[in-house]
Design a protein around this motif. Structure first.
Motif, PDB file in Angstrom:
ATOM      1  N   SER A 121       0.851  -1.184   0.000  1.00 26.63           N
ATOM      2  CA  SER A 121       0.000   0.000   0.000  1.00 26.63           C
ATOM      3  C   SER A 121       0.890   1.239   0.000  1.00 26.63           C
ATOM      4  O   SER A 121       2.081   1.162   0.339  1.00 26.63           O
ATOM      5  CB  SER A 121      -0.905   0.001   1.230  1.00 26.63           C
ATOM      6  OG  SER A 121      -1.636   1.206   1.315  1.00 26.63           O
ATOM      7  N   THR A 122       0.292   2.363  -0.328  1.00 24.30           N
ATOM      8  CA  THR A 122       1.013   3.635  -0.208  1.00 24.30           C
ATOM      9  C   THR A 122       1.056   4.071   1.250  1.00 24.30           C
ATOM     10  O   THR A 122       1.821   4.957   1.598  1.00 24.30           O
ATOM     11  CB  THR A 122       0.336   4.731  -1.061  1.00 24.30           C
ATOM     12  OG1 THR A 122      -1.024   4.838  -0.665  1.00 24.30           O
ATOM     13  CG2 THR A 122       0.427   4.407  -2.534  1.00 24.30           C
ATOM     14  N   ASN A 123       0.265   3.429   2.089  1.00 31.67           N
ATOM     15  CA  ASN A 123       0.230   3.711   3.519  1.00 31.67           C
ATOM     16  C   ASN A 123       0.919   2.555   4.241  1.00 31.67           C
ATOM     17  O   ASN A 123       0.451   1.407   4.186  1.00 31.67           O
ATOM     18  CB  ASN A 123      -1.232   3.850   3.968  1.00 31.67           C
ATOM     19  CG  ASN A 123      -1.367   4.175   5.429  1.00 31.67           C
ATOM     20  OD1 ASN A 123      -0.769   3.508   6.275  1.00 31.67           O
ATOM     21  ND2 ASN A 123      -2.165   5.178   5.732  1.00 31.67           N
ATOM     22  N   ALA A 124       2.014   2.841   4.926  1.00 31.27           N
ATOM     23  CA  ALA A 124       2.795   1.789   5.590  1.00 31.27           C
ATOM     24  C   ALA A 124       1.969   1.028   6.618  1.00 31.27           C
ATOM     25  O   ALA A 124       2.035  -0.201   6.712  1.00 31.27           O
ATOM     26  CB  ALA A 124       4.032   2.390   6.254  1.00 31.27           C
ATOM     27  N   SER A 125       1.157   1.728   7.386  1.00 30.69           N
ATOM     28  CA  SER A 125       0.332   1.083   8.410  1.00 30.69           C
ATOM     29  C   SER A 125      -0.699   0.155   7.776  1.00 30.69           C
ATOM     30  O   SER A 125      -0.938  -0.953   8.272  1.00 30.69           O
ATOM     31  CB  SER A 125      -0.359   2.148   9.255  1.00 30.69           C
ATOM     32  OG  SER A 125      -1.181   1.553  10.223  1.00 30.69           O
ATOM     33  N   ALA A 126      -1.290   0.567   6.664  1.00 32.85           N
ATOM     34  CA  ALA A 126      -2.285  -0.267   5.980  1.00 32.85           C
ATOM     35  C   ALA A 126      -1.639  -1.524   5.420  1.00 32.85           C
ATOM     36  O   ALA A 126      -2.213  -2.622   5.519  1.00 32.85           O
ATOM     37  CB  ALA A 126      -2.967   0.523   4.870  1.00 32.85           C
ATOM     38  N   ALA A 127      -0.467  -1.414   4.841  1.00 37.87           N
ATOM     39  CA  ALA A 127       0.232  -2.585   4.313  1.00 37.87           C
ATOM     40  C   ALA A 127       0.596  -3.553   5.440  1.00 37.87           C
ATOM     41  O   ALA A 127       0.416  -4.769   5.314  1.00 37.87           O
ATOM     42  CB  ALA A 127       1.485  -2.150   3.558  1.00 37.87           C
ATOM     43  N   SER A 157       9.802  -3.947   1.259  1.00 41.38           N
ATOM     44  CA  SER A 157      10.170  -2.866   0.348  1.00 41.38           C
ATOM     45  C   SER A 157       9.478  -1.577   0.772  1.00 41.38           C
ATOM     46  O   SER A 157       8.331  -1.593   1.213  1.00 41.38           O
ATOM     47  CB  SER A 157       9.761  -3.237  -1.084  1.00 41.38           C
ATOM     48  OG  SER A 157       9.972  -2.157  -1.954  1.00 41.38           O
ATOM     49  N   ALA A 158      10.193  -0.459   0.593  1.00 38.34           N
ATOM     50  CA  ALA A 158       9.616   0.856   0.873  1.00 38.34           C
ATOM     51  C   ALA A 158      10.083   1.841  -0.195  1.00 38.34           C
ATOM     52  O   ALA A 158      10.473   2.955   0.094  1.00 38.34           O
ATOM     53  CB  ALA A 158      10.015   1.333   2.254  1.00 38.34           C
ATOM     54  N   SER A 159      10.057   1.402  -1.431  1.00 37.04           N
ATOM     55  CA  SER A 159      10.563   2.265  -2.503  1.00 37.04           C
ATOM     56  C   SER A 159       9.422   2.935  -3.272  1.00 37.04           C
ATOM     57  O   SER A 159       8.363   2.347  -3.469  1.00 37.04           O
ATOM     58  CB  SER A 159      11.439   1.458  -3.466  1.00 37.04           C
ATOM     59  OG  SER A 159      10.668   0.458  -4.093  1.00 37.04           O
ATOM     60  N   GLY A 160       9.677   4.167  -3.688  1.00 37.90           N
ATOM     61  CA  GLY A 160       8.715   4.894  -4.504  1.00 37.90           C
ATOM     62  C   GLY A 160       7.399   5.182  -3.811  1.00 37.90           C
ATOM     63  O   GLY A 160       6.364   5.291  -4.466  1.00 37.90           O
ATOM     64  N   TRP A 162       5.728   3.153  -1.978  1.00 37.35           N
ATOM     65  CA  TRP A 162       4.937   1.910  -1.896  1.00 37.35           C
ATOM     66  C   TRP A 162       5.577   1.014  -0.847  1.00 37.35           C
ATOM     67  O   TRP A 162       6.753   0.687  -0.935  1.00 37.35           O
ATOM     68  CB  TRP A 162       4.912   1.222  -3.262  1.00 37.35           C
ATOM     69  CG  TRP A 162       3.995   0.040  -3.324  1.00 37.35           C
ATOM     70  CD1 TRP A 162       4.363  -1.266  -3.284  1.00 37.35           C
ATOM     71  CD2 TRP A 162       2.580   0.051  -3.424  1.00 37.35           C
ATOM     72  NE1 TRP A 162       3.265  -2.074  -3.361  1.00 37.35           N
ATOM     73  CE2 TRP A 162       2.142  -1.290  -3.450  1.00 37.35           C
ATOM     74  CE3 TRP A 162       1.625   1.062  -3.487  1.00 37.35           C
ATOM     75  CZ2 TRP A 162       0.809  -1.639  -3.541  1.00 37.35           C
ATOM     76  CZ3 TRP A 162       0.297   0.697  -3.584  1.00 37.35           C
ATOM     77  CH2 TRP A 162      -0.105  -0.634  -3.608  1.00 37.35           C
ATOM     78  N   PHE A 163       4.799   0.605   0.160  1.00 37.08           N
ATOM     79  CA  PHE A 163       5.300  -0.220   1.256  1.00 37.08           C
ATOM     80  C   PHE A 163       4.772  -1.640   1.088  1.00 37.08           C
ATOM     81  O   PHE A 163       3.566  -1.847   0.872  1.00 37.08           O
ATOM     82  CB  PHE A 163       4.846   0.341   2.599  1.00 37.08           C
ATOM     83  CG  PHE A 163       5.323   1.741   2.843  1.00 37.08           C
ATOM     84  CD1 PHE A 163       6.553   1.957   3.437  1.00 37.08           C
ATOM     85  CD2 PHE A 163       4.558   2.833   2.461  1.00 37.08           C
ATOM     86  CE1 PHE A 163       7.010   3.241   3.660  1.00 37.08           C
ATOM     87  CE2 PHE A 163       5.003   4.125   2.677  1.00 37.08           C
ATOM     88  CZ  PHE A 163       6.237   4.339   3.271  1.00 37.08           C
ATOM     89  N   VAL A 164       5.666  -2.616   1.202  1.00 39.57           N
ATOM     90  CA  VAL A 164       5.281  -4.023   1.109  1.00 39.57           C
ATOM     91  C   VAL A 164       5.746  -4.724   2.379  1.00 39.57           C
ATOM     92  O   VAL A 164       6.931  -4.660   2.738  1.00 39.57           O
ATOM     93  CB  VAL A 164       5.892  -4.711  -0.132  1.00 39.57           C
ATOM     94  CG1 VAL A 164       5.523  -6.188  -0.160  1.00 39.57           C
ATOM     95  CG2 VAL A 164       5.445  -4.013  -1.402  1.00 39.57           C
TER      96      VAL A 164
END
Length: 175
Positions: A121-127, A157-160, A162-164
């Motif tokens: 997600s673009t939101n780290a907490s949501a991912a 990953s936390a690039s661009g 986008w958090f995975v």
């Protein structure tokens, strides 16, 4: 003396017989510890092979319902259908189905389950939360009454923007 009053009588008797069988066969007093169970059904209609198959199917389902209500599983199940009545000229057929099986309470067993899922997600907490919930849902879909949960999550990953996250869930489940 009346010999034939029409298909309505046959269907009416079939429905009454089926309802009586379900009420008596599926009542809580029918529960037992371990042993042979029997479920009966009645089916009628114009197609002989379809009626015979329906009588067997409904009897088999009745046995399964009885066992489920008692927390049992059945083995050595046999299903038969007996021709009970034929309307004049073969206009209708009535079959009685019988399913019989040896049923016993399924003992609880322990299974160690694990699942790993990723979410982005673009939101780290949501991912982070999504990956954890997906892993836990996989385990709950396969087993019930799970305890001793351990869920571990790692940022992949936390690039661009986008958090995975990768999350692994572990639990001890019983049936």
């Amino acid at each position: 003396m009346r010999r034939y009053r029409g298909l309505g009588v046959v269907r009416g008797l079939s429905v009454v017989g089926l309802l009586a069988g379900l009420v008596l066969g599926l009542s809580p007093t029918a529960a037992q510890a371990e042993g042979w169970r029997t479920a009966n059904s009645t089916a009628d209609g114009a197609n002989q092979s379809a009626v015979e198959a329906m009588a067997k199917l409904v009897a088999s389902e009745g046995l399964t319902i009885q066992a489920d209500q008692a927390g049992e599983t059945c083995t050595n199940v046999s299903v038969t259908a007996t021709l009970v009545w034929i309307a004049p000229g073969g206009a209708a057929y009535v079959y009685q189905g019988t399913a019989r099986g040896f049923c016993a309470v399924t003992p609880p067993f322990t299974v160690y389950r694990t699942s790993t899922r990723q979410a982005g997600s673009t939101n780290a907490s949501a991912a982070f939360n999504s990956s954890r919930q997906l892993a836990q849902n996989d385990i709950l879909a396969a087993g019930i009454n799970c305890t001793n949960w351990v869920v571990q999550s790692h940022l992949i990953s936390a690039s661009g923007g986008w958090f995975v996250y990768d999350s692994s869930a572990y639990a001890v489940c019983t049936n």
